[in-house]
Each structure stands twice: as structure tokens, then as C-alpha cells.
Design a protein around this motif. Structure first.
Motif, PDB file in Angstrom:
ATOM      1  N   GLY A 226       0.808  -1.211   0.000  1.00  0.00           N
ATOM      2  CA  GLY A 226       0.000   0.000   0.000  1.00  0.00           C
ATOM      3  C   GLY A 226       0.838   1.255   0.000  1.00  0.00           C
ATOM      4  O   GLY A 226       0.544   2.227  -0.710  1.00  0.00           O
ATOM      5  N   VAL A 227       1.898   1.265   0.806  1.00  0.00           N
ATOM      6  CA  VAL A 227       2.796   2.421   0.849  1.00  0.00           C
ATOM      7  C   VAL A 227       3.537   2.556  -0.470  1.00  0.00           C
ATOM      8  O   VAL A 227       3.743   3.670  -0.982  1.00  0.00           O
ATOM      9  N   GLU A 229       2.468   1.758  -3.455  1.00  0.00           N
ATOM     10  CA  GLU A 229       1.544   2.355  -4.417  1.00  0.00           C
ATOM     11  C   GLU A 229       1.360   3.847  -4.152  1.00  0.00           C
ATOM     12  O   GLU A 229       1.313   4.668  -5.080  1.00  0.00           O
ATOM     13  N   ALA A 230       1.283   4.224  -2.875  1.00  0.00           N
ATOM     14  CA  ALA A 230       1.117   5.635  -2.518  1.00  0.00           C
ATOM     15  C   ALA A 230       2.337   6.461  -2.926  1.00  0.00           C
ATOM     16  O   ALA A 230       2.204   7.577  -3.430  1.00  0.00           O
ATOM     17  N   CYS A 300      -2.248   6.915   0.805  1.00  0.00           N
ATOM     18  CA  CYS A 300      -2.231   5.552   1.309  1.00  0.00           C
ATOM     19  C   CYS A 300      -3.407   5.233   2.235  1.00  0.00           C
ATOM     20  O   CYS A 300      -3.933   4.134   2.200  1.00  0.00           O
ATOM     21  N   CYS A 301      -3.792   6.209   3.019  1.00  0.00           N
ATOM     22  CA  CYS A 301      -4.625   5.899   4.174  1.00  0.00           C
ATOM     23  C   CYS A 301      -5.991   6.563   4.203  1.00  0.00           C
ATOM     24  O   CYS A 301      -6.759   6.312   5.108  1.00  0.00           O
TER      25      CYS A 301
END
Length: 304
Positions: A226-227, A229-230, A300-301
Motif C-alpha cells: 500500500g505504501v 503504491e502511494a 495511502c490511508c
């Protein structure tokens, strides 16, 4: 009337930034009265700001010498501070930003267009801001007290470091003893920053600055898909190193320094056996680093 460089902050930067902040808060569903309270102006002034064209506001800041990234980072950080009720910190952050822009002579061309009597070799603004590492680091930590950033704190916890310009040893690097943990849902430093507060990040900065002197600050955050991709979505330049089972500070610092000569924004250490993967976010100062971390955190979040 006497013309001073400080008028560029109060007459040019401040009203246009206020307008953009007001528009951002309004887009979040906030009332005009609430925005006025947070921004520190009257409700009629807020209405006037909201009636202005956003592109015009951004254009005026661009004409003054701010890049699109600088405008977006400044507005986003101010919105984060004022919306959480931290007006004094927002004021200090904006003042520090404005004085830094002046001292770096980034507003000179605009000022000369406004006042043709200013000589081409004028450098008086270079002395307007005296760097204060501890204040800048504390401001950056305040910006990082954001729930979205909490999801970027790794199991080994995070830290944020800032080196002196002529740093030669670990005691020349400011960081947080005990690191940054998540308390009450927000990243919280375990103690006040101290010189020599992080051997790990200090070793990394001392080694990387041998190849990229621009970067004086770094923060470690967690790394997963996820990080990753961010980071890619953010447009931040990144390089990966490893995997490696070597966990000592010097070995990790040497691996990062080996790829830092192009001054990437992020160096990702892929970890190894018993070594947690981490992304190291670099910048010229901790305010720049915190802005990059917040950008990653948002992508990301937070829901799109």
C-alpha cells in the motif's frame, strides 16, 4: 511610503493563502463562521475569499515565485493545523515559510517587478531568517500529529532527524530519543528532540550527505504494498535497496548512501531476515519531509 520585503508576506502571500485555505475548509463542509474563527478574519472577509477564483489565487502566488508543489504543501499543512485548532502553530508555520522564502531570495524577481528601484544585487533578505533547527523540527512534529500518518508508523517506530549544515558526528543531528509512537490514534514523540537523539537516522544522514548535501532531514516510515503504491502515485522519486539481513546502522546507511547521489525523495530498504522493511523520506528540512510524508499518508490511508 517605505517599501520593505516583509510586505510581500503580509500583502501578497497571506491573503492569497488565506483564500485557498478558506476554500479548502469550505469544501470540507465547514460553515463560513467556523472558517472565520479558525482563519482569524471576519465572516464577510471569508465570503469575499470564497467568491474569488481559485486559479487566480494560485496564479498570484505563482507570480510571486511559489511553485505549484509549494503552494499545495503550504495550504494542506495550514488546513491540517487550523482545522485541529492549532492556530498559533499555523501562524508560526506560515511565518517561518514566508521568511524562509525571503531569505532564499525566491521572491526577489517578483519584488523587483513591483519596485523597479530595487537594485539587481540587493541581498538584504538573506539575513531576515536565522535557521532554528529545533523550532523547525518541532513544527514538523506538529504537522505529523495526524491520524492518517499513524498508519505509516512501522513496528520499530519512526523518528525524524535534522542535521546541522556542517554535521560531522551523531551529536550534530537532532532527533527524538525514544522515537515516534502512535498514542491516542496520532503519532506522538516520546520526548523533546535532542542532539544525538537517534544513532540510526544520524548515521544515515551523515553517510548520505557525503553524496547528496541537499538532504539534511529524514524520517523512516513503514513499507508495504500500500505504501509502495502511494509513493508511486505521489510522484516522489524513489529507489529501492536490498533485501539484506544486515541490521546494523552503518550497513543500512551504506546501502542507502550508495544510491543517494541523485537525491531521490525516498529510499526504500526492502528489509531481510529479521529486518523490517522501511521507507526513508528525505528533504532539505523537516518541514519538507513532513509534507512528503503527509502526501504519502493521504494517498495511502484516506479514502479516495
Amino acid at each position: 511610503m517605505l517599501d520593505t520585503p516583509l510586505s510581500l508576506i503580509t500583502d501578497i502571500l497571506l491573503p492569497n493563502v488565506r483564500g485557498l485555505v478558506a476554500k479548502r475548509l469550505r469544501a470540507q463542509g465547514m460553515s463560513q463562521n467556523k472558517i472565520a474563527l479558525l482563519v482569524g478574519v471576519t465572516q464577510p472577509a471569508i465570503k469575499q475569499y470564497l467568491d474569488e477564483d481559485e486559479d487566480d489565487l494560485r496564479g498570484k502566488l505563482g507570480e510571486a515565485g511559489l511553485s505549484n508543489d509549494e503552494v499545495e504543501s503550504l495550504v494542506s499543512n495550514l488546513v491540517s493545523l487550523v482545522s485541529s485548532g492549532r492556530r498559533e502553530e499555523a501562524s508560526l508555520y506560515f511565518t517561518t515559510f514566508g521568511l524562509t522564502m525571503l531569505s532564499q531570495l525566491k521572491l526577489c524577481n517578483f519584488h523587483r517587478r513591483m519596485n523597479t528601484s530595487i537594485s539587481p544585487d540587493c541581498r538584504i533578505c538573506q539575513s531576515l531568517y536565522r535557521e532554528d533547527e529545533e523550532t523547525e523540527l518541532q513544527l514538523a512534529l506538529s504537522l505529523l500529529r495526524n491520524e492518517s500518518v499513524a498508519k505509516l508508523i512501522p513496528e520499530i517506530l519512526s523518528n525524524l532527524a535534522y542535521s546541522k549544515r556542517d554535521a560531522k558526528e551523531i551529536l550534530d543531528v537532532l532527533a527524538i530519543p525514544g522515537r515516534i509512537a502512535v498514542i491516542g490514534g496520532v503519532p506522538t514523540p516520546a520526548s523533546r528532540p535532542t542532539w544525538g537523539g537517534s544513532r540510526h537516522l544520524a548515521t544515515i544522514l551523515l553517510e548520505t550527505r557525503k553524496r547528496c548535501q541537499r538532504w539534511r532531514s529524514v524520517m523512516n516510515i513503514k513499507y508495504d504494498d500500500g505504501v509502495d503504491e502511494a509513493i508511486r502515485s505521489s510522484g516522489l522519486i524513489n529507489i529501492k535497496v536490498g533485501p539484506s539481513d544486515r541490521r546494523d546502522d552503518q550497513s543500512i546507511a551504506n546501502m542507502i548512501a550508495a544510491v543517494i547521489s541523485s537525491c531521490p525523495d525516498v529510499v526504500i530498504h526492502l528489509g531481510g531476515n529479521g529486518v523490517e522493511p522501511n521507507a526513508y523520506v528525505f528533504g532539505e528540512n523537516p518541514l519538507e519531509v513532513s509534507s512528503k510524508v503527509l502526501k504519502i499518508a493521504k494517498l495511502c490511508c484516506e479514502p479516495s
